[in-house]
Design an enzyme around this catalytic site. Structure first.
Site, PDB file in Angstrom:
ATOM      1  N   HIS A 146      -2.834  -0.493   6.755  1.00  0.00           N
ATOM      2  CA  HIS A 146      -2.470  -0.870   5.393  1.00  0.00           C
ATOM      3  C   HIS A 146      -3.736  -1.044   4.555  1.00  0.00           C
ATOM      4  CE1 HIS A 146      -1.039  -3.265   2.025  1.00  0.00           C
ATOM      5  NE2 HIS A 146       0.149  -2.752   2.287  1.00  0.00           N
TER       6      HIS A 146
ATOM      7  N   LYS B  23       3.901  -9.133   4.697  1.00  0.00           N
ATOM      8  CA  LYS B  23       2.505  -9.587   4.584  1.00  0.00           C
ATOM      9  C   LYS B  23       2.377 -11.035   5.114  1.00  0.00           C
ATOM     10  CE  LYS B  23       1.950  -6.280   0.912  1.00  0.00           C
ATOM     11  NZ  LYS B  23       1.219  -5.812  -0.252  1.00  0.00           N
TER      12      LYS B  23
HETATM   13  P1  PGA Z   1       4.297  -3.983  -3.054  1.00  0.00           P
HETATM   14  O1  PGA Z   1       3.547  -3.772  -1.657  1.00  0.00           O
HETATM   15  O2  PGA Z   1       5.681  -3.401  -2.908  1.00  0.00           O
HETATM   16  O3  PGA Z   1       4.290  -5.432  -3.298  1.00  0.00           O
HETATM   17  O4  PGA Z   1       3.496  -3.216  -4.083  1.00  0.00           O
HETATM   18  C1  PGA Z   1       3.731  -2.622  -0.881  1.00  0.00           C
HETATM   19  C2  PGA Z   1       2.841  -2.677   0.331  1.00  0.00           C
HETATM   20  O5  PGA Z   1       1.722  -3.187   0.226  1.00  0.00           O
HETATM   21  O6  PGA Z   1       3.223  -2.227   1.434  1.00  0.00           O
END
Ligand code: PGA
Length: 251
Positions: A95, A11
């Site tokens: 996403h 991210k």
């Molecule tokens: P998370 O995110 O493992 O922090 O829940 C997964 C994603 O958004 O791909």
């Protein structure tokens, strides 16, 4: 037998220096090889820093988005050709954060996925229902529509490079994971839909990742389900040990 894939979605985290440090730590923690495919998806600004560090390692590079045109007046966008040039193998598409905050639709997801495939990238196409949709009994309907529209008109010879990630929105970054049973049910549904769209052989070979608070503690149980072929990892991918522990749990 489908080879599992564990992909880290970083991210909007990590400067170039931090990204290089994390990749070096992941490689050190991994030691030799791995029985599954592995990818890291840093922010665009760190791709060029990380790419040479990954050369000749079992870890592939991925981007977090890709535009559907090759070039043009699209301020702020990055094309598949540009990503290929840097060394990207994968691109995350659709996403839920992009759908929620940046107006991504099934139509734009579809355009991005087809452009990625044309350029030789492997799209990781994300689908998943919100909490209100799950509570309203709409999970199957929502996921089916996202899969059918997001993957419409994929040329027959490109299906083998498609990856789908099922990420229930209520499980992303919340610490609340879908139970292995809940996830398996949706994964099996997605595989049935793909069988209708592209045939049984494509469906059997297609990798469907689970994403949403996957951690070392729950990864093994999730990935031991018959239709869960790996994970798209957010928070736990930002730390080398937890990411590599999830990679190991896929074996
Ligand atoms: P998370 O995110 O493992 O922090 O829940 C997964 C994603 O958004 O791909």
């Amino acid at each position: 037998m489908r080879k599992k894939l564990v992909a880290g979605n970083w991210k909007m985290h990590k400067t170039r220096k931090e990204a290089a440090d994390l990749v070096c730590a992941i490689l050190a923690e991994l030691g030799g090889g791995s029985s599954c495919d592995i990818a890291v998806c840093p922010p665009f600004t760190a791709l060029d820093t990380v790419a040479p560090l990954l050369k000749g390692t079992p870890v592939a590079l991925g981007a977090q988005n890709v535009h559907w045109e090759v070039h043009g007046a699209f301020t702020g966008e990055i094309s598949a050709v540009m990503l290929k040039e840097i060394g990207c193998v994968y691109a995350i598409i659709g996403h839920s954060e992009r759908r929620q905050y940046f107006g991504e639709t099934d139509q734009t997801v579809n355009a991005r996925a087809r452009a990625a495939l044309t350029a030789g990238l492997l799209p990781i196409v994300c689908v998943g229902e919100t909490l209100a949709q799950r509570d309203g009994g709409e999970t199957e309907k929502v996921v089916e529509a996202q899969v059918r529209r997001g993957l419409a008109d994929i040329p027959a010879d490109q299906w083998s490079r498609v990856v789908i990630a099922y990420e229930p929105v209520w499980a992303i970054g919340t610490g609340r994971t879908a139970t292995p049973q809940q996830a398996q049910e949706v994964h099996a549904l997605i595989r049935r839909i793909i069988a209708e769209m592209a045939g049984a052989t494509v469906a059997q070979g297609l990798r469907i990742l689970y994403g949403g608070s996957m951690k070392p503690a729950n990864a093994r149980e999730l990935m031991s389900r018959p239709d869960i072929d790996g994970g798209l990892i957010g928070g736990a991918a930002l730390e080398a040990k937890s990411f590599v522990d999830i990679v190991r749990a896929s074996a």
